[in-house]
Design a protein around this motif. Sequence first.
Motif, PDB file in Angstrom:
ATOM      1  N   ASN A  72     -33.753  67.705  66.046  1.00  0.00           N
ATOM      2  CA  ASN A  72     -35.141  67.366  65.757  1.00  0.00           C
ATOM      3  C   ASN A  72     -36.004  67.364  67.014  1.00  0.00           C
ATOM      4  O   ASN A  72     -37.186  67.709  66.974  1.00  0.00           O
ATOM      5  CB  ASN A  72     -35.231  66.020  65.039  1.00  0.00           C
ATOM      6  N   HIS A  73     -35.427  67.001  68.154  1.00  0.00           N
ATOM      7  CA  HIS A  73     -36.231  66.979  69.374  1.00  0.00           C
ATOM      8  C   HIS A  73     -36.575  68.387  69.846  1.00  0.00           C
ATOM      9  O   HIS A  73     -37.681  68.598  70.377  1.00  0.00           O
ATOM     10  CB  HIS A  73     -35.525  66.184  70.473  1.00  0.00           C
ATOM     11  N   GLU A  74     -35.687  69.354  69.670  1.00  0.00           N
ATOM     12  CA  GLU A  74     -36.055  70.732  69.981  1.00  0.00           C
ATOM     13  C   GLU A  74     -37.191  71.185  69.057  1.00  0.00           C
ATOM     14  O   GLU A  74     -38.153  71.821  69.505  1.00  0.00           O
ATOM     15  CB  GLU A  74     -34.850  71.665  69.841  1.00  0.00           C
ATOM     16  N   ARG A  75     -37.083  70.870  67.787  1.00  0.00           N
ATOM     17  CA  ARG A  75     -38.149  71.219  66.843  1.00  0.00           C
ATOM     18  C   ARG A  75     -39.471  70.591  67.265  1.00  0.00           C
ATOM     19  O   ARG A  75     -40.523  71.251  67.245  1.00  0.00           O
ATOM     20  CB  ARG A  75     -37.761  70.769  65.430  1.00  0.00           C
ATOM     21  N   GLN A  76     -39.430  69.332  67.647  1.00  0.00           N
ATOM     22  CA  GLN A  76     -40.653  68.641  68.047  1.00  0.00           C
ATOM     23  C   GLN A  76     -41.251  69.257  69.316  1.00  0.00           C
ATOM     24  O   GLN A  76     -42.478  69.413  69.424  1.00  0.00           O
ATOM     25  CB  GLN A  76     -40.358  67.149  68.240  1.00  0.00           C
ATOM     26  N   LEU A  77     -40.404  69.602  70.274  1.00  0.00           N
ATOM     27  CA  LEU A  77     -40.904  70.225  71.502  1.00  0.00           C
ATOM     28  C   LEU A  77     -41.585  71.556  71.218  1.00  0.00           C
ATOM     29  O   LEU A  77     -42.528  71.944  71.913  1.00  0.00           O
ATOM     30  CB  LEU A  77     -39.754  70.427  72.491  1.00  0.00           C
ATOM     31  N   LEU A  78     -41.103  72.250  70.207  1.00  0.00           N
ATOM     32  CA  LEU A  78     -41.658  73.563  69.885  1.00  0.00           C
ATOM     33  C   LEU A  78     -42.902  73.492  69.010  1.00  0.00           C
ATOM     34  O   LEU A  78     -43.700  74.438  69.003  1.00  0.00           O
ATOM     35  CB  LEU A  78     -40.601  74.415  69.181  1.00  0.00           C
ATOM     36  N   THR A  79     -43.088  72.398  68.278  1.00  0.00           N
ATOM     37  CA  THR A  79     -44.133  72.390  67.248  1.00  0.00           C
ATOM     38  C   THR A  79     -45.215  71.341  67.450  1.00  0.00           C
ATOM     39  O   THR A  79     -46.308  71.503  66.882  1.00  0.00           O
ATOM     40  CB  THR A  79     -43.509  72.161  65.857  1.00  0.00           C
ATOM     41  N   LEU A  80     -44.981  70.293  68.198  1.00  0.00           N
ATOM     42  CA  LEU A  80     -45.973  69.232  68.338  1.00  0.00           C
ATOM     43  C   LEU A  80     -46.806  69.405  69.600  1.00  0.00           C
ATOM     44  O   LEU A  80     -46.301  69.839  70.642  1.00  0.00           O
ATOM     45  CB  LEU A  80     -45.291  67.861  68.380  1.00  0.00           C
TER      46      LEU A  80
ATOM     47  N   ASP B 183     -26.354  65.434  71.165  1.00  0.00           N
ATOM     48  CA  ASP B 183     -27.299  64.443  71.682  1.00  0.00           C
ATOM     49  C   ASP B 183     -27.093  64.190  73.176  1.00  0.00           C
ATOM     50  O   ASP B 183     -26.882  63.073  73.617  1.00  0.00           O
ATOM     51  CB  ASP B 183     -27.182  63.154  70.858  1.00  0.00           C
ATOM     52  N   ILE B 184     -27.190  65.275  73.937  1.00  0.00           N
ATOM     53  CA  ILE B 184     -27.051  65.200  75.395  1.00  0.00           C
ATOM     54  C   ILE B 184     -28.277  64.542  76.014  1.00  0.00           C
ATOM     55  O   ILE B 184     -28.181  63.800  76.989  1.00  0.00           O
ATOM     56  CB  ILE B 184     -26.826  66.607  75.975  1.00  0.00           C
ATOM     57  N   HIS B 185     -29.445  64.832  75.491  1.00  0.00           N
ATOM     58  CA  HIS B 185     -30.707  64.224  75.909  1.00  0.00           C
ATOM     59  C   HIS B 185     -30.960  64.334  77.415  1.00  0.00           C
ATOM     60  O   HIS B 185     -31.408  63.375  78.049  1.00  0.00           O
ATOM     61  CB  HIS B 185     -30.786  62.773  75.451  1.00  0.00           C
ATOM     62  N   GLY B 186     -30.638  65.494  77.979  1.00  0.00           N
ATOM     63  CA  GLY B 186     -30.961  65.740  79.376  1.00  0.00           C
ATOM     64  C   GLY B 186     -30.139  64.960  80.377  1.00  0.00           C
ATOM     65  O   GLY B 186     -30.460  64.949  81.575  1.00  0.00           O
TER      66      GLY B 186
ATOM     67  N   HIS C   6     -13.109  76.437  71.236  1.00  0.00           N
ATOM     68  CA  HIS C   6     -14.568  76.488  71.237  1.00  0.00           C
ATOM     69  C   HIS C   6     -15.107  75.153  71.738  1.00  0.00           C
ATOM     70  O   HIS C   6     -14.511  74.099  71.504  1.00  0.00           O
ATOM     71  CB  HIS C   6     -15.131  76.733  69.832  1.00  0.00           C
ATOM     72  N   VAL C   7     -16.263  75.206  72.399  1.00  0.00           N
ATOM     73  CA  VAL C   7     -17.071  74.024  72.679  1.00  0.00           C
ATOM     74  C   VAL C   7     -18.420  74.269  72.018  1.00  0.00           C
ATOM     75  O   VAL C   7     -19.058  75.307  72.256  1.00  0.00           O
ATOM     76  CB  VAL C   7     -17.263  73.788  74.185  1.00  0.00           C
ATOM     77  N   VAL C   8     -18.859  73.340  71.156  1.00  0.00           N
ATOM     78  CA  VAL C   8     -20.096  73.539  70.414  1.00  0.00           C
ATOM     79  C   VAL C   8     -21.062  72.399  70.711  1.00  0.00           C
ATOM     80  O   VAL C   8     -20.662  71.308  71.117  1.00  0.00           O
ATOM     81  CB  VAL C   8     -19.831  73.641  68.898  1.00  0.00           C
ATOM     82  N   ASN C   9     -22.352  72.666  70.467  1.00  0.00           N
ATOM     83  CA  ASN C   9     -23.424  71.739  70.809  1.00  0.00           C
ATOM     84  C   ASN C   9     -24.328  71.573  69.593  1.00  0.00           C
ATOM     85  O   ASN C   9     -24.896  72.549  69.091  1.00  0.00           O
ATOM     86  CB  ASN C   9     -24.186  72.310  72.004  1.00  0.00           C
ATOM     87  N   LEU C  10     -24.505  70.323  69.139  1.00  0.00           N
ATOM     88  CA  LEU C  10     -25.198  70.040  67.881  1.00  0.00           C
ATOM     89  C   LEU C  10     -26.651  69.623  68.036  1.00  0.00           C
ATOM     90  O   LEU C  10     -27.248  69.136  67.086  1.00  0.00           O
ATOM     91  CB  LEU C  10     -24.438  68.962  67.109  1.00  0.00           C
ATOM     92  N   GLY C  11     -27.245  69.808  69.211  1.00  0.00           N
ATOM     93  CA  GLY C  11     -28.678  69.602  69.330  1.00  0.00           C
ATOM     94  C   GLY C  11     -29.105  68.285  69.935  1.00  0.00           C
ATOM     95  O   GLY C  11     -28.301  67.461  70.342  1.00  0.00           O
ATOM     96  N   ASP C  12     -30.435  68.085  70.010  1.00  0.00           N
ATOM     97  CA  ASP C  12     -31.070  67.023  70.799  1.00  0.00           C
ATOM     98  C   ASP C  12     -30.536  67.098  72.225  1.00  0.00           C
ATOM     99  O   ASP C  12     -29.899  66.184  72.746  1.00  0.00           O
ATOM    100  CB  ASP C  12     -30.863  65.651  70.165  1.00  0.00           C
ATOM    101  N   ILE C  13     -30.849  68.204  72.844  1.00  0.00           N
ATOM    102  CA  ILE C  13     -30.195  68.636  74.073  1.00  0.00           C
ATOM    103  C   ILE C  13     -30.907  68.133  75.325  1.00  0.00           C
ATOM    104  O   ILE C  13     -30.255  67.737  76.301  1.00  0.00           O
ATOM    105  CB  ILE C  13     -30.141  70.176  74.097  1.00  0.00           C
ATOM    106  N   LEU C  14     -32.241  68.152  75.324  1.00  0.00           N
ATOM    107  CA  LEU C  14     -32.993  68.005  76.564  1.00  0.00           C
ATOM    108  C   LEU C  14     -33.886  66.780  76.612  1.00  0.00           C
ATOM    109  O   LEU C  14     -34.192  66.282  77.703  1.00  0.00           O
ATOM    110  CB  LEU C  14     -33.868  69.245  76.776  1.00  0.00           C
ATOM    111  N   SER C  15     -34.335  66.277  75.485  1.00  0.00           N
ATOM    112  CA  SER C  15     -35.407  65.292  75.459  1.00  0.00           C
ATOM    113  C   SER C  15     -35.004  63.982  76.128  1.00  0.00           C
ATOM    114  O   SER C  15     -34.001  63.374  75.775  1.00  0.00           O
ATOM    115  CB  SER C  15     -35.823  65.019  74.008  1.00  0.00           C
ATOM    116  N   GLY C  16     -35.821  63.552  77.084  1.00  0.00           N
ATOM    117  CA  GLY C  16     -35.573  62.306  77.784  1.00  0.00           C
ATOM    118  C   GLY C  16     -36.116  62.356  79.192  1.00  0.00           C
ATOM    119  O   GLY C  16     -36.571  63.402  79.666  1.00  0.00           O
TER     120      GLY C  16
END
Length: 244
Positions: free
Chosen positions: A62-70, A8-11, A30-40
């Motif tokens: 979910n925000h990546e999914r929304q950016l791609l589909t809505l 949840d970096i959110h930009g 390892h460094v891993v990233n669990l999504g909601d990366i950019l939205s904001g």
Amino acid sequence: MRIAILSDIHGNLVALDAVLADIAGHRVDHVVNLGDILSGPLWPGETADRLMALNLPTIRGNHERQLLTLAPDRMGASDRYTDSVLLPQHRDWIASLPESLWLTADVLMVHGAPGDDLCYWLESLDGDRTRAATGQEVEARAGGMAAPLILCGHTHVPRIHRRVGGGLIVNPGSVGLPAYADDHPVPHKVETGSPHARYAIVERTSDGWQAELIAIAYDREAAACAAEARDRADWAIALRTGRV
């Protein structure tokens, strides 16, 4: 094995840079990233550029999914701003991300809960606020998934949960947004109560997986001013205070 967990970096690029600098002071495999990366309303494109160069094990939220589909007229304000500034290479990158990922044979990465990127897995709604989910609630949302270690995000609330039947679930909290209001499934607030950027480190030991939740200070005023410049006073308050 030691794993640093981002979610949840959110930009929020300044928070991300502070977290990455802190991680550099730890020995991790390892460094891993669990999504909601950019939205904001902050720095979505710049955040994408930074992470694309790092090529971390990453899943979509979910925000990546929304950016791609809505369509933009169906998006919330944060997704709509992000949609307006992303370049084709950024869209190609988020489209390439899986919904979940087995980092190793015993470490699963999901965004919300297995099979559901909108699920509050370790939190439950109590009126318009959240509380820690009970063990029974956690298992009901697990979809039968068992793994020694499952990493999840989405709620922005850092939490470590030990399952009754064995196994650890870790939500590192949000790198970039410590509080927000949402209307799914009902209007509610999520507040951590502090403005820190958050991540976690997990380690496999002789006694099984152990987790540490980490909160660090960063230049939150720069992020809050960026939000205000884009008419997002709600974000500015959340970034400065960890409250809505």
